[in-house]
Design an enzyme around this catalytic site. Structure first.
Site, short mmCIF file in Angstrom:
data_model
loop_
_atom_site.label_atom_id
_atom_site.label_comp_id
_atom_site.label_asym_id
_atom_site.label_seq_id
_atom_site.Cartn_x
_atom_site.Cartn_y
_atom_site.Cartn_z
N ASP A 522 28.25 -14.41 18.75
CA ASP A 522 29.48 -14.86 18.12
C ASP A 522 29.32 -14.70 16.61
O ASP A 522 28.21 -14.45 16.12
CB ASP A 522 29.73 -16.32 18.50
CG ASP A 522 30.95 -16.89 17.82
OD1 ASP A 522 31.96 -16.18 17.75
OD2 ASP A 522 30.89 -18.04 17.35
N ASN A 896 34.11 -21.94 22.91
CA ASN A 896 34.61 -20.66 23.41
C ASN A 896 33.50 -19.64 23.61
O ASN A 896 33.77 -18.51 23.98
CB ASN A 896 35.69 -20.11 22.47
CG ASN A 896 35.19 -19.93 21.07
OD1 ASN A 896 34.06 -20.28 20.74
ND2 ASN A 896 36.02 -19.39 20.21
#
Length: 1252
Positions: A522, A896
Site C-alpha cells: 500500500d 482496506n
C-alpha cells in the site's frame, strides 16, 4: 483533536446555528462526498465543531475568532480525509469486507426508490422483516424464541452473556486432546505402528521403542495445549464475573456479567467495560452522547462517540422511565460486521431507525461519560466481538508442502523396501530356512513361507518406521518458534517513537520470509507517514501557499506566518503565504469565507439551537470530496473549473493530496421533497444504506466549485533505501493504492521505485500490447507466421507499468455483477447449452487474458496500480500467486489492506495512523516500512537457510540410522531382526541426535546481519528453492545410504575372523550393535558440526554433549544393576563395557567415522575452490567486509517531473462520516436545571475535554 467555537468579529454576519442535513455517501467506489445544509438568522456564531487536521482550523486561526476546547483524545469513526481514491469508473465498493467480495451491492433500482417515496407520502409503515426481536424489560418474551440443534434438541435462541473461549474441561481434556492430535497423519501412523508392535508374531521390536517417542511428542503438545487452555479458563472467569448494574425491581443492582440476558436494561459508569452489544438509550452527556474506546476491537486507543435516539434521550433518563420502557427492537441477526447494524425501534406506535452509531459493542470501554443507559441486544456468543473470533485461513509454507510430498515418497520407499525384504524372507524360508535344512531355526510353527513373508512385511514396516521420524514435526515447530522469538526480540526493528516492537503473530511462516519474490505494498501510511499537513489551496482559481508577502507578491524570503496574535492557533501549522491570512482577516473575499467555512462545517458539527436560518432565509449545501466525485456533480456553468484543474495538476506533481470543495443553495420546496425521501430511506427495513445513498445522490447535483485543498503526506524514513535494497535482492515491488495515478506515479519516483531511465506504460498501452499478443496467438492457431516473442519489451529498456483500477478491470475482464431480473422467460435446453458453452469460452478467454497480463506485468521492473479497491488489491495478489507460482508478501496499514494481506502468502501490518485492523489480520507487524528490509533479508534468509539445513540433515541422519537394518537383513535371513539395541532405537531421535540439529535450526548464521543487508544478492537462492528441493532430498537419501553402508560394513569386516586381546572373540551380535551404534552417533554429530557456520558455546555443548550423553546412558543401560531390576527389558548386560575396552574396536569406530566424513570435507573443499557460491566468496572475505567502513552517501534526489503527462493530485477518499449526527439538529450543551431554549452566549466542553 480540538473543538472550535466560532465567534463574531467586526460586526460581520456570522453563522448563529447550524442544522446540518446530509449524508456521507458510500457509493460504488471508495470516495465519499459530505453534504451539509445550514441555516442562520442572527449575527452571532456559536458553533461547536470536532475534526482533525490543520487545514480544517486555518480560517479560525488566521481570523482570530476560534475559541479552542481540547477534547480528551476524541476521534471520529473514521478519518474523513484519509482513505483511498478510485478511478473515474470504479467497479467495486471500497467498503466491501472479506465476507462480501463475491456479492457486490448495487444501487437501488428505481422501483425500490419509488416504493420508499410512496411509503413516506402515504404514511405507510412497512412490515418488519427482522427476525431478531428483543423486548425491553421482558425476559419471558425474549426466552420464548428457541432453535433446534442436532435435529432434536431445542435451546434458547438468544445466548446468555457468559462466554466460553476454552476448549477443554477436566473430563474432556484427555480424550478430546488425544482425538485432535491423532487427526494428524504422523501421530495416527505411529499409533498404528504401536498397535502392530503389540502383536508378537509381527514385531521384533519392543513396544516401548515406539511408545516412548510417541508419548513424548503427545505429552509436549498436550502440556502446551493445557497451559494455553488454563489461561483461557482464567480469562473467562475474570470476564464472566465482572460486575454491571442491571435494572431489577425498579432499581439498578450490581450483577455479574454471566447473569445478564437479552432485553435487560443496564447502567454503565465512566471507565466501565461494556458487557454486551447494547443499544444506547441515554447518557449524562448532552444529546446522550457516549464516548467509547475500542482498543480491544481494533487496537485504537483514540475515542469514538455514539449517540442515542432523540426520543430515548428525552424520555429515558430516570429509573422509573427506564423501568416502564417496553419498546420492541427488531434488527438483523448476529453477525461479525463491527461497523454495520440495521434495526428499528418500535415504541408508542412509532418506529425509529437504528444504526451502528447508537450501538455500544462488547469489548469497548466507556470513557469521559459519567453515566450511560442501554438495552442488551446481543449477549455472549452472539456479540460481534465473539462472532469475529473465527479462525483465520491457515497458511502453509512452500517447504511444508514440499515436506509433505517427501514424506509420501518416504512412505512409498518404506513400503517398497519392506516388500522387497518380505519377498526375500519368503524365498529364504522356502530354500534355506526350512526345517529340513535349518532345523536349528525351527520355531515349532508349521506355516507357509508366503505367510511368514507377509508377517515379515509388517515387521519391517515397524523396524524401519524411523525413516519418517515422529520427532520431525515437533522439531520443525520448535525451530519456527525460536526464529519467531528472535524477530520479536530484534531491537533494530523496534520503533521507539511509538514504542512498537516487531511482532511475529504466527510461528508457522518464518522460513517463507526467505523466499519472497513479489512484494505488494500500500502507499498511504505504508510508504508515507499518513500525517497530513496543510500546504496549499486553490480558491476561485487562485493558488495560495507559495512564498508570498502580505501584498501578494512572490518572494524568496522564507518566513512563517505569525499566528501569535491568536492564543488558540495551532503551533504546528507551518504556512508561508502571508497574503491568504490577510485576505481572510479583511473579510473582503466572500468565496474565501465560504471556502474555509465549508472546511469547518464538513466535519463533526453539533448545534446548540434549532429553527434558525440565514439572514436571507436560504438553505445551503456544502460538499467536499475527490475531484473525480465533485467534478461530475458540478453545474455545467460552474466557474473556475479549468483553473482549479490546473492547480490540481500542480499539486499532483508535488505529491500533495487533494480535495475539491463545492456548494449550492437549495430552495424550500426542493428540500422538503427531498427530506421526505431521506427520512423514508432512513427507516427502510432492507438495503437501508443503499437507499440512503441513492436519495443523497439526488441532492448533490449542479454544485458550484469553490476550490481545492492540498495536503502533504511525507515518505517515511528509509523507504527509498529499503526499496532499492530489496530490488537488488531480485524482489519485485508492486504498489497497490487507491490514490490517483499522477500522485502514485510521483511517489513512485520519490521512493526510487520508478526512475527516469524507465519506460512507463499506462493502461491503454498495456491493453494494446495484450490485444497484439492475442492476435498473434490467433494467427499462430490459423497457421500464419509467428510474430510473437517471449519478451514483449525491448532488451535495452526498463519497462514499468502504471495502471488504474478501471483499466485493470477492462484488461482483466472483471465486470461488476448485475442483479438478475425477478421475472425472466424460461430458457430452452438448447439455449441453456449454448449459454453454458459461451460462458465456458468466455471464462477460458478471461483466464488466458489474465495470464497474459501477469506475464507482461512480471516482465516490468516496477508496477504501480492506482485507484484500486480492496478487492482489486487482493485480486492482483491472487493472480500472481495463481499464474507465477511465486511467494508473495503484502504490506499495508489500513482496513482496506486486510483483503490483500490475507490473500498473500505472508501478510505484514504496519502499526500506523489507521488503527490496528491490518496488524490484527497480519502474520508479522512492526512500526515502519523500513523494517521490512531486515525482516526479509536477515530474519527471512536466516530462517530459510536454517530450516533447509535442518531438513537436509534430519533426513540424512535417519536414513543413515534406519538403513543399517536393511543391510543387516542380508545376513539374518530377512527376519526383521534389528541391528541395534531396542533402547538405542528408542532414544536415537529423542536424545542422542536431536539437540545439535535443533541448535543449528535456531542459531546458525552463514553471514552476519550486516553482510546480509550489504549483499542482497545472497537472498536469491531462497527464491529459487536452491537449498532444499527434491534434488537436495535425494542427495540426502544417497548420502544416508552411503553412510549406512559404511556404518554397517566396516564394523562387519572388522568383526570377521578377529580375536580380542584377551583371547575372547567379541564378534557377537551385541558387540556388533554397540560398535555400529557408537560409530553412528559420532558420525552424525560430527556431520552437523561440519554443517554449522556459526559456532557458539551452545553449539559445541550440544554436539559433544550428545556424544557424552550417549556413552553415559549406554553404559548405564548395559550395567548389571539395571538388568537385575528389569531382566526382560535390559538384555545387553555388559555389552558396552566389554566392547569398548577393546582398542581395535575403537580403531574400527574411528575408521568408520573418518571414511564417513572425509569425502564430505573433500567435496566441499573442491566446490569452494572450483565453483564457489556468493556465500562462499563473502565468507572467505568476511573479516575484510566486517571491518570496512561503509558510509552511505545521502541521496538528496531531485524529482524530475513532466507536467504535461501528469494530471491532478490524488484525492482523499472517505469512510462513513458524521452526517447523521450533524443532521440531527440536536444541541450538545449541558442543560442546567433552569436552562431555557434560545441562543446561548456560552459554550461548553464535552465530557472529558480540557480547555486548551
Amino acid at each position: 483533536m480540538f473543538a472550535f467555537v466560532l465567534g463574531e468579529e467586526r460586526g460581520e454576519k456570522k453563522v448563529e446555528e447550524l442544522v446540518c442535513q446530509g449524508a456521507c455517501i458510500n457509493r460504488g467506489h471508495c470516495t465519499e462526498s459530505k453534504s451539509f445544509r445550514w441555516r442562520t438568522q442572527s449575527e452571532r456564531t456559536h458553533l461547536t465543531w470536532r475534526g482533525s487536521g490543520t487545514v480544517l482550523s486555518l480560517t479560525d486561526f488566521v481570523k482570530g475568532t476560534a475559541k479552542v476546547m481540547s477534547t480528551d483524545r476524541v476521534s471520529s469513526l473514521g478519518d474523513d480525509d484519509d482513505g483511498r481514491g478510485c478511478d473515474d469508473v470504479v467497479p467495486y465498493s471500497d467498503d466491501e469486507t472479506d465476507n462480501e467480495l463475491d456479492s457486490s451491492t448495487e444501487r437501488l433500482e428505481d422501483a425500490e426508490q419509488n416504493r420508499i417515496n410512496q411509503q413516506m407520502e402515504e404514511g405507510w409503515q412497512p412490515k418488519s422483516e427482522f427476525t431478531w426481536k428483543v423486548k425491553a424489560n421482558d425476559r419471558n418474551f425474549n426466552n420464548q424464541f428457541t432453535v433446534t440443534k442436532y435435529s432434536c434438541f431445542k435451546t434458547r435462541k438468544y445466548s446468555g452473556n457468559a462466554i466460553r473461549t476454552y476448549k477443554y474441561n477436566v473430563l474432556t481434556f484427555l480424550p478430546r486432546n488425544l482425538m485432535e492430535q491423532f487427526k494428524r497423519a504422523a501421530n495416527a501412523y505411529f499409533l498404528i505402528l504401536l498397535i502392530l508392535q503389540a502383536i508378537p508374531q509381527i514385531s521384533t521390536l519392543s513396544w516401548y521403542t515406539t511408545l516412548v517417542p510417541l508419548v513424548v511428542v503427545l505429552g509436549i503438545t498436550a502440556v502446551k495445549d493445557l497451559i494455553d487452555d488454563i489461561a483461557r479458563h482464567k480469562m473467562d472467569r475474570i470476564v464472566n464475573n465482572r460486575k454491571c448494574e442491571v435494572l431489577q425491581g425498579g432499581r439498578f443492582k450490581p450483577e455479574k456479567w454471566r447473569n445478564i440476558e437479552v432485553g435487560d436494561i443496564v447502567r454503565l459508569q465512566r471507565d466501565d467495560f461494556i458487557p454486551a452489544d447494547i443499544l444506547l438509550l441515554s447518557s449524562s452527556e448532552p444529546n446522550s452522547l457516549c464516548y467509547v474506546e475500542t482498543a480491544e476491537l481494533d487496537g485504537e486507543t483514540n475515542l469514538k462517540f455514539k449517540m442515542s435516539l432523540e426520543v430515548t434521550d428525552r424520555l429515558l433518563k430516570k429509573e422509573k422511565n427506564l423501568e416502564s420502557f417496553d419498546g420492541l427492537i427488531g434488527c438483523e441477526e448476529p453477525n461479525n460486521r463491527l461497523d454495520k447494524f440495521t434495526g428499528t425501534l418500535y415504541w408508542r406506535n412509532q418506529s425509529y431507525p437504528l444504526d451502528a452509531n447508537s450501538i455500544l459493542l462488547r469489548g469497548c470501554t466507556v470513557r469521559n461519560t459519567e453515566t450511560t443507559h442501554g438495552i442488551v441486544i446481543f449477549a455472549g456468543a452472539d456479540t460481534k466481538i465473539m462472532r469475529n473470533g473465527g479462525k483465520t485461513n491457515f497458511k502453509r509454507t512452500k517447504i511444508d508442502q514440499l515436506m509433505n510430498y517427501i514424506v509420501y515418497l518416504i512412505f512409498l520407499f518404506l513400503i517398497l523396501l519392506s516388500t522387497g525384504l518380505a519377498i526375500g524372507h519368503t524365498f529364504w524360508e522356502s530354500e534355506i530356512g526350512n526345517a529340513t535344512r535349518s532345523w536349528y531355526l525351527y520355531d515349532g510353527e508349521d506355516t507357509s513361507p508366503s505367510y511368514r513373508g507377509f508377517i515379515t512385511f509388517w515387521g519391517y514396516i515397524i523396524v524401519m518406521n524411523t525413516l519418517v521420524p515422529i520427532s520431525l514435526y515437533v522439531s520443525v515447530e520448535v525451530i519456527r518458534m525460536g526464529q519467531s522469538y528472535f524477530i520479536n526480540w530484534d531491537l533494530q526493528m523496534y520503533y521507539a517513537e511509538k514504542d512498537t516492537p516487531a511482532k511475529a503473530r504466527t510461528t508457522t511462516l518464518t522460513e517463507q520470509l526467505g523466499q519472497i519474490e513479489y512484494i505488494f505494498s500500500d502507499k498511504t501510511g505504508t510508504l508515507t507517514q499518513n500525517i497530513m499537513a496543510f500546504k496549499k489551496c486553490s480558491i476561485s482559481g487562485t493558488t495560495y501557499g507559495e512564498l508570498c508577502n502580505v501584498a501578494g507578491d512572490k518572494t524568496d524570503k522564507v518566513e512563517l506566518v505569525d499566528f501569535s496574535w491568536n492564543n488558540y492557533a495551532d503551533g504546528n501549522l507551518k504556512f508561508y503565504d502571508h497574503y491568504l491570512p490577510q485576505i481572510i482577516r479583511s473579510g473582503k473575499d466572500p468565496v474565501a469565507e465560504e471556502f474555509f467555512k465549508l472546511l469547518a462545517l464538513c466535519h463533526t458539527v453539533m448545534v446548540e439551537d434549532n429553527d434558525v436560518r440565514t439572514p436571507e432565509g436560504k438553505i445551503k449545501l456544502y460538499c467536499k470530496g475527490a475531484d473525480t466525485v465533485i467534478y461530475e456533480r458540478l453545474d455545467p456553468n460552474s466557474p473556475n473549473r479549468e483553473s482549479t484543474e490546473e492547480a490540481l495538476k500542480e499539486f499532483a506533481d508535488e505529491t500533495l493530496r487533494t480535495l475539491c470543495l463545492s456548494h449550492k443553495d437549495i430552495n424550500e420546496a426542493e428540500f422538503a421533497e427531498w427530506n421526505k425521501k431521506y427520512k423514508a430511506a432512513n427507516i427502510a427495513t432492507s438495503n437501508r444504506e443503499e437507499a440512503v445513498s441513492a436519495v443523497s445522490e439526488e441532492i448533490e447535483k449542479n454544485l458550484l466549485l469553490l476550490g481545492a485543498t492540498a495536503i502533504e503526506d511525507k515518505l517515511q524514513d528509509g523507504v527509498s533505501d529499503t526499496i532499492e535494497t530489496l530490488k537488488r535482492g531480485d524482489i519485485k515491488i508492486w504498489v497497490l493504492t487507491g490514490d490517483k495515478k499522477e500522485t502514485a506515479e510521483n511517489i513512485g519516483f520519490s521512493c526510487n521505485l520508478l526512475t527516469n531511465e524507465m519506460t512507463i506504460y499506462d493502461g491503454e498501452q498495456i491493453n494494446g500490447i495484450l490485444n497484439t499478443m492475442q492476435s498473434n496467438r490467433t494467427n499462430m492457431a490459423a497457421g500464419k507466421a509467428n510474430t510473437s516473442k517471449n519478451n514483449i519489451f525491448n532488451s535495452d529498456e526498463k519497462p514499468a507499468m502504471v495502471i488504474t483500477g478501471s483499466w485493470l478491470n477492462e484488461i482483466l475482464r472483471e465486470k461488476k455483477r448485475r442483479k438478475k431480473k425477478w421475472f425472466r422467460r424460461p430458457k430452452t435446453e438448447d439455449e441453456k447449452r449454448m449459454q453454458m458453452e459461451k460462458d465456458q469460452k468466455d471464462e477460458a478467454a478471461k483466464e488466458k487474458r489474465q495470464k497474459d497480463f501477469v506475464d507482461l506485468a512480471c516482465q516490468c521492473t516496477a508496477v504501480v496500480c492506482c485507484r484500486v479497491t480492496p478487492k482489486q488489491k487482493a485480486m492482483v495478489v491472487s493472480l500472481v500467486k495463481k499464474y507465477k507460482k511465486a511467494i508473495t508478501l503484502a504490506i499495508g496499514d489500513g482496513a482496506n489492506d486486510v483483503n490483500m494481506i490475507k490473500t498473500a502468502h505472508i501478510g505484514v501490518g504496519i502499526s500506523g495512523q489507521e488503527g490496528m485492523q491490518a496488524v490484527m489480520s497480519s502474520d508479522y507487524a512492526f512500526g515502519q516500512f523500513r523494517f521490512l528490509k531486515r525482516l526479509i533479508l536477515v530474519h527471512g534468509r536466516w530462517s530459510y537457510i536454517r530450516m533447509c539445513k535442518f531438513l537436509t540433515y534430519f533426513f540424512y541422519k535417519n536414513f543413515a540410522f534406519t538403513l543399517v537394518h536393511f543391510w543387516y537383513s542380508f545376513f539374518n535371513g530377512y527376519s526383521a531382526q534389528t541391528a541395534f539395541e531396542n533402547w538405542f532405537i528408542t532414544l536415537y531421535n529423542v536424545l542422542y541426535s536431536s539437540l545439535p540439529v535443533l541448535v543449528v535450526g535456531v542459531l546458525d548464521q552463514d553471514v552476519t546481519d550486516k553482510l546480509s543487508l550489504r549483499f542482497p544478492a545472497l537472498y536469491t537462492p531462497g527464491q529459487k528453492d536452491s537449498y532444499f528441493n527434491f534434488k537436495k532430498f535425494f542427495l540426502s537419501l544417497f548420502h544416508g545410504i552411503i553412510v549406512s553402508m559404511i556404518i554397517f560394513f566396516i564394523p562387519y569386516g572388522a568383526f570377521l575372523q578377529t580375536m580380542g586381546q584377551d583371547g575372547e572373540a567379541p564378534t557377537d551380535y551385541q558387540s556388533f550393535a554397540v560398535t555400529t551404534a557408537s560409530s553412528l552417533i559420532i558420525t552424525v554429530n560430527f556431520q552437523i558440526a561440519l554443517d554449522t557456520s556459526y559456532w557458539t558455546f551452545i553449539n559445541a555443548f550440544s554436539v559433544f554433549g550428545s556424544i557424552v550423553l550417549y556413552f553415559a546412558i549406554t553404559f548405564d543401560l548395559h550395567s548389571a544393576g539395571i538388568h537385575i531390576l528389569f531382566p526382560s527389558v535390559f538384555t545387553f548386560t555388559g555389552a558396552a563395557p566389554n566392547t569398548l575396552r577393546q582398542p581395535y574396536l575403537w580403531l574400527t569406530i574411528i575408521l568408520t567415522v573418518a571414511i564417513s566424513l572425509l569425502p564430505v570435507v573433500a567435496v566441499r573443499f573442491l566446490i569452494q575452490v572450483i565453483s564457489p557460491s556468493e556465500t562462499d566468496k563473502i565468507q572467505m572475505n568476511r573479516k575484510k567486509y566486517e571491518i570496512e567502513l561503509l558510509p552511505k552517501p545521502s541521496r538528496s534526489r531531485s524529482f524530475q517531473r513532466n507536467a504535461s503527462n501528469r494530471r491532478s493530485g490524488y484525492a482523499f477518499s472517505h469512510q462513513q462520516g458524521y452526517a447523521d449526527l450533524i443532521s440531527s439538529g440536536r444541541s450538545i450543551r449541558k442543560k442546567g436545571p433552569h436552562s431555557e431554549p434560545g441562543v446561548s452566549s456560552r459554550t461548553y466542553e464535552t465530557a472529558g475535554a480540557n480547555a486548551s
